[in-house]
Design a protein around this motif. Structure first.
Motif, PDB file in Angstrom:
ATOM      1  N   PHE A 233      -5.874 -21.066  11.401  1.00 44.22           N
ATOM      2  CA  PHE A 233      -6.852 -21.694  11.925  1.00 44.22           C
ATOM      3  C   PHE A 233      -7.214 -23.141  12.056  1.00 44.22           C
ATOM      4  CE2 PHE A 233      -9.394 -17.856  11.776  1.00 44.22           C
ATOM      5  CZ  PHE A 233      -9.634 -17.520  12.878  1.00 44.22           C
ATOM      6  N   GLU A 234      -6.052 -23.713  11.564  1.00 44.92           N
ATOM      7  CA  GLU A 234      -6.066 -25.218  11.398  1.00 44.92           C
ATOM      8  C   GLU A 234      -5.473 -25.990  12.743  1.00 44.92           C
ATOM      9  OE1 GLU A 234      -8.362 -27.884  10.398  1.00 44.92           O
ATOM     10  OE2 GLU A 234      -8.904 -26.213   9.077  1.00 44.92           O
ATOM     11  N   GLY A 235      -4.930 -24.830  12.866  1.00 45.02           N
ATOM     12  CA  GLY A 235      -3.425 -25.117  14.086  1.00 45.02           C
ATOM     13  C   GLY A 235      -2.225 -24.553  13.780  1.00 45.02           C
ATOM     14  N   MET A 236      -1.521 -23.469  14.662  1.00 42.03           N
ATOM     15  CA  MET A 236      -0.279 -22.713  13.784  1.00 42.03           C
ATOM     16  C   MET A 236       1.517 -23.731  13.352  1.00 42.03           C
ATOM     17  SD  MET A 236       0.552 -19.948  17.446  1.00 42.03           S
ATOM     18  CE  MET A 236       1.748 -19.181  16.587  1.00 42.03           C
ATOM     19  N   ILE A 237       1.269 -25.414  13.385  1.00 35.40           N
ATOM     20  CA  ILE A 237       1.664 -25.609  12.960  1.00 35.40           C
ATOM     21  C   ILE A 237       1.857 -25.818  11.733  1.00 35.40           C
ATOM     22  CG2 ILE A 237       0.859 -27.687  13.585  1.00 35.40           C
ATOM     23  CD1 ILE A 237       3.960 -28.967  13.798  1.00 35.40           C
ATOM     24  N   TRP A 238       0.694 -25.779  10.990  1.00 32.48           N
ATOM     25  CA  TRP A 238       0.551 -25.250   9.551  1.00 32.48           C
ATOM     26  C   TRP A 238       0.779 -24.373   9.260  1.00 32.48           C
ATOM     27  CZ3 TRP A 238      -0.500 -30.182   6.900  1.00 32.48           C
ATOM     28  CH2 TRP A 238      -0.900 -30.746   7.626  1.00 32.48           C
ATOM     29  N   PHE A 239       0.849 -23.260   9.961  1.00 30.75           N
ATOM     30  CA  PHE A 239       1.504 -22.140   9.643  1.00 30.75           C
ATOM     31  C   PHE A 239       2.607 -21.452   9.981  1.00 30.75           C
ATOM     32  CE2 PHE A 239       2.750 -17.540  10.404  1.00 30.75           C
ATOM     33  CZ  PHE A 239       1.846 -16.856   9.166  1.00 30.75           C
ATOM     34  N   ILE A 354       7.785 -33.975   5.078  1.00 28.56           N
ATOM     35  CA  ILE A 354       8.252 -34.428   3.841  1.00 28.56           C
ATOM     36  C   ILE A 354       7.791 -33.900   2.753  1.00 28.56           C
ATOM     37  CG2 ILE A 354       9.135 -35.977   2.378  1.00 28.56           C
ATOM     38  CD1 ILE A 354       9.805 -37.701   5.420  1.00 28.56           C
ATOM     39  N   ALA A 355       6.209 -34.271   2.831  1.00 27.53           N
ATOM     40  CA  ALA A 355       4.983 -34.016   1.975  1.00 27.53           C
ATOM     41  C   ALA A 355       5.433 -31.831   1.415  1.00 27.53           C
ATOM     42  CB  ALA A 355       4.191 -33.660   1.682  1.00 27.53           C
ATOM     43  N   LEU A 356       4.962 -31.555   2.913  1.00 31.91           N
ATOM     44  CA  LEU A 356       5.459 -30.081   2.163  1.00 31.91           C
ATOM     45  C   LEU A 356       6.683 -29.443   2.138  1.00 31.91           C
ATOM     46  CD1 LEU A 356       3.563 -29.069   5.946  1.00 31.91           C
ATOM     47  CD2 LEU A 356       2.443 -28.891   3.246  1.00 31.91           C
ATOM     48  N   SER A 357       7.688 -30.168   2.964  1.00 31.97           N
ATOM     49  CA  SER A 357       9.457 -28.941   2.595  1.00 31.97           C
ATOM     50  C   SER A 357       9.312 -30.034   0.769  1.00 31.97           C
ATOM     51  CB  SER A 357       9.947 -30.355   2.951  1.00 31.97           C
ATOM     52  OG  SER A 357      10.116 -30.416   4.768  1.00 31.97           O
ATOM     53  N   SER A 358       9.505 -31.101   0.641  1.00 33.60           N
ATOM     54  CA  SER A 358       9.674 -31.009  -0.262  1.00 33.60           C
ATOM     55  C   SER A 358       8.861 -29.901  -1.810  1.00 33.60           C
ATOM     56  CB  SER A 358       9.082 -32.503  -1.578  1.00 33.60           C
ATOM     57  OG  SER A 358       9.489 -33.587  -0.749  1.00 33.60           O
ATOM     58  N   PHE A 359       7.259 -30.050  -1.588  1.00 36.68           N
ATOM     59  CA  PHE A 359       7.057 -29.008  -2.195  1.00 36.68           C
ATOM     60  C   PHE A 359       7.285 -27.504  -1.924  1.00 36.68           C
ATOM     61  CE2 PHE A 359       3.614 -25.543  -3.498  1.00 36.68           C
ATOM     62  CZ  PHE A 359       3.212 -26.250  -4.366  1.00 36.68           C
ATOM     63  N   ALA A 360       8.538 -26.890  -0.898  1.00 39.54           N
ATOM     64  CA  ALA A 360       8.432 -25.907  -0.713  1.00 39.54           C
ATOM     65  C   ALA A 360       9.694 -25.960  -2.126  1.00 39.54           C
ATOM     66  CB  ALA A 360       9.169 -25.852   0.514  1.00 39.54           C
ATOM     67  N   SER A 361      10.141 -27.388  -2.326  1.00 36.50           N
ATOM     68  CA  SER A 361      11.821 -26.976  -2.423  1.00 36.50           C
ATOM     69  C   SER A 361      12.288 -26.990  -4.191  1.00 36.50           C
ATOM     70  CB  SER A 361      12.193 -28.175  -2.091  1.00 36.50           C
ATOM     71  OG  SER A 361      12.997 -27.822  -0.767  1.00 36.50           O
ATOM     72  N   VAL A 407      -0.872 -26.487   0.753  1.00 33.92           N
ATOM     73  CA  VAL A 407      -0.959 -26.507   2.560  1.00 33.92           C
ATOM     74  C   VAL A 407      -2.182 -26.804   2.565  1.00 33.92           C
ATOM     75  CG1 VAL A 407      -0.718 -25.888   4.805  1.00 33.92           C
ATOM     76  CG2 VAL A 407       1.149 -25.267   2.733  1.00 33.92           C
ATOM     77  N   ASN A 408      -3.834 -25.665   2.195  1.00 37.80           N
ATOM     78  CA  ASN A 408      -4.936 -25.734   2.100  1.00 37.80           C
ATOM     79  C   ASN A 408      -5.190 -26.971   1.556  1.00 37.80           C
ATOM     80  OD1 ASN A 408      -8.019 -24.969   1.444  1.00 37.80           O
ATOM     81  ND2 ASN A 408      -7.438 -23.763   2.879  1.00 37.80           N
ATOM     82  N   VAL A 409      -4.799 -27.063   0.206  1.00 41.69           N
ATOM     83  CA  VAL A 409      -5.419 -28.088  -0.609  1.00 41.69           C
ATOM     84  C   VAL A 409      -4.894 -29.299  -0.175  1.00 41.69           C
ATOM     85  CG1 VAL A 409      -5.525 -29.092  -2.507  1.00 41.69           C
ATOM     86  CG2 VAL A 409      -5.293 -27.059  -2.888  1.00 41.69           C
ATOM     87  N   TYR A 410      -3.738 -29.608   0.421  1.00 37.23           N
ATOM     88  CA  TYR A 410      -3.110 -30.714   1.374  1.00 37.23           C
ATOM     89  C   TYR A 410      -4.571 -30.689   2.975  1.00 37.23           C
ATOM     90  CZ  TYR A 410       0.190 -33.812   3.055  1.00 37.23           C
ATOM     91  OH  TYR A 410       1.299 -34.874   3.294  1.00 37.23           O
ATOM     92  N   ILE A 411      -4.210 -30.084   3.985  1.00 36.91           N
ATOM     93  CA  ILE A 411      -5.518 -30.540   4.708  1.00 36.91           C
ATOM     94  C   ILE A 411      -6.142 -30.432   3.798  1.00 36.91           C
ATOM     95  CG2 ILE A 411      -6.295 -29.015   7.094  1.00 36.91           C
ATOM     96  CD1 ILE A 411      -3.810 -26.792   6.591  1.00 36.91           C
ATOM     97  N   ALA A 412      -7.142 -30.221   3.616  1.00 36.06           N
ATOM     98  CA  ALA A 412      -8.915 -30.337   2.488  1.00 36.06           C
ATOM     99  C   ALA A 412      -8.881 -32.223   2.379  1.00 36.06           C
ATOM    100  CB  ALA A 412      -9.378 -29.516   2.069  1.00 36.06           C
ATOM    101  N   SER A 413      -7.363 -31.959   2.263  1.00 38.78           N
ATOM    102  CA  SER A 413      -7.913 -33.592   1.193  1.00 38.78           C
ATOM    103  C   SER A 413      -7.120 -34.634   1.268  1.00 38.78           C
ATOM    104  CB  SER A 413      -6.317 -33.564  -0.111  1.00 38.78           C
ATOM    105  OG  SER A 413      -6.759 -32.386  -1.299  1.00 38.78           O
ATOM    106  N   PHE A 414      -5.760 -34.443   2.177  1.00 44.03           N
ATOM    107  CA  PHE A 414      -5.735 -35.633   2.908  1.00 44.03           C
ATOM    108  C   PHE A 414      -5.684 -35.092   4.996  1.00 44.03           C
ATOM    109  CE2 PHE A 414      -3.065 -34.527  -0.267  1.00 44.03           C
ATOM    110  CZ  PHE A 414      -3.325 -35.921  -0.849  1.00 44.03           C
TER     111      PHE A 414
END
Length: 460
Positions: A233-239, A354-361, A407-414
């Motif tokens: 719901f925040e945007g398909m890019i976040w999915f 970069i933060a999302l990719s680093s967490f995923a890896s 991702v949910n925590v990241y969106i809510a925090s930043f």
């Protein structure tokens, strides 16, 4: 509701397991004879094998590789046959992923719900396969009933939050929304009482063990899928970007490990190597930056998914926020000397990628390690055999659930700020006298700050 019950039961589940579940079965290759501790084919030490032996066994899933692939790859070794099967099925799954993205957010939500139900079924089936001989009363019935209750609670919260105007417009929905949490609690309490009534004297401990099994599964699977929908719901890019980063890391880590892997990474997954881990990390970061650059230029991907009350349908149209506007960034002196560039134009979202990719890896694979430990505890290779060469749906989504929470925590925090639309929706639901009180308070506040006279002059 689930967290208070599931967390302490989680400890009971895995402490009790050592005394009740044991059966030898190979699932991965050994690390090698040069290891300090000797491991069997399952990657377990001799000591662990002695402890985990002689108990209920999970049935071995048959090989369901399509006959056409078996014939075409019959001349290859098992290692290369598995490589080709995984590769072909991976391309098929990626193609399916593109199709559901094209079909829009509603279809994506239905797919998430379907994946959630299948993952739940795979985990519950493992428990039932091990303990069906004990004839535990109502185990599967109660498991599915609790799944229904929890989904009703979470999806009801989502409908109330994102479809507020529609809910207030329809009288039945308005009543269900008003008493939603009470109804949810009543449904859960009914299941709780049914469980207590189903207790059998000779199986008390085992029944509480399976009760904990169900609740931990709900906590892991249902809660995370609910967060995935919130991210959507925040945007398909976040999915799309987080899921794609996990997929990319999974593929590239496998490729680097397959061709260059020499150094074992973790005993829980003997096939995982440091070469695959590091190769997957750098590949995923580059992939995340490039994918974000492409997607950030399309409103279809960056706009929040909202419900249009006039057309009674979802819409993804807006003026992109600053997060998706190209900006100039000054390069550090080190990079400037290497590239010869002083500035680069990037979307701010690319920095977040970069933060999302680093967490995923880096952290995401621990979801896979957790699943590997779970499967190793029951001496099974995969959760199911739904996808040839890949195992069950849960085998493919073990890292996705951990990523969804981040991702949910990241969106809510930043990222997320106050939402004026939701504030207005809540104001419109108030009584007329309450709306007037808020209007006068807001008017006085704006007047004191000197903003209201300016607005009045502009209107004049």
């Amino acid at each position: 509701m689930l967290g208070v019950i599931a967390c302490p039961i989680f400890l009971v589940v895995f402490s009790h397991h050592r005394d009740t579940l044991n059966s030898p079965r190979s699932c991965t290759h050994a690390l090698g004879s040069d290891s300090e501790v000797k491991f069997d084919k399952d990657g377990m030490s001799d000591t662990e094998s002695k402890v985990d032996s002689g108990g209920p066994e999970v049935p071995v899933a048959p090989d369901d590789t399509p006959v056409v692939l078996n014939k075409a790859l019959s001349g290859l070794s098992s290692r290369w046959k598995n490589w080709w099967v995984r590769g072909i099925l991976t391309l098929a799954m990626i193609s399916f992923f593109f199709i559901i993205i094209y079909l829009g957010p509603m279809v994506l939500m239905m797919i998430v719900l379907g994946v959630q139900i299948k993952c739940f079924q795979e985990i519950i089936t493992i428990g039932y396969s091990v303990y069906h001989s004990y004839h535990l009363p109502w185990f599967r019935t109660l498991s599915w009933y609790f799944l229904l209750c929890v989904n009703y609670f979470f999806y009801g919260e989502t409908v109330t939050d994102y479809f507020f105007t529609l809910v207030q417009r329809e009288e039945p929905l308005r009543i269900l929304s008003k008493y939603h949490r009470f109804i949810s609690f009543a449904l859960y309490l009914t299941g709780f009482c049914m469980f207590v009534l189903s207790l059998v004297k000779k199986h008390y401990r085992l029944q509480f063990y399976m009760f904990g099994w169900t609740h931990v599964t709900l906590l892991i699977v249902v809660t995370q899928s609910h967060l995935i929908i919130h991210n959507l719901f925040e945007g398909m890019i976040w999915f799309i970007v987080p899921i794609s980063c996990v997929i990319c890391n999974d593929i590239m880590a496998y490729m680097f490990g397959f061709f260059f892997g020499r150094t074992p990474l973790i005993k829980l997954s003997p096939k995982k190597t440091w070469e695959g881990f590091i190769g997957g990390l750098f590949s995923t970061i580059v992939f995340g930056i490039l994918l974000s650059y492409v997607m950030a230029s399309y409103r279809y991907f960056v706009c929040p998914v909202e419900f249009n009350n006039d057309s009674n349908s979802f819409q993804v149209d807006c003026e992109p926020s600053d997060l998706f506007q190209l900006q100039d960034y000054t390069l550090p002196s080190v990079l400037e000397s290497l590239t010869g560039w002083t500035t680069v134009r990037l979307y701010p979202f690319q920095i977040h990628s970069i933060a999302l990719s680093s967490f995923a890896s880096i952290v995401g694979p621990f979801g896979g390690f957790f699943a590997s430990g779970f499967k190793r505890a029951f001496k099974i290779k995969d959760f199911a055999n739904t996808i040839p060469g890949h195992g069950g749906i849960m085998d493919r989504f073990d890292c996705q659930y951990l990523m969804a929470t981040f991702v949910n925590v990241y969106i809510a925090s930043f990222i997320r700020g106050p939402n004026p639309t939701k504030v207005i929706q809540q104001l419109l639901a108030l009584r007329a006298d309450q709306q007037l009180l808020i209007f006068n308070s807001l008017k006085n506040h704006l007047t004191e700050k000197g903003l209201l006279p300016v607005l009045e002059e502009v209107n004049a």
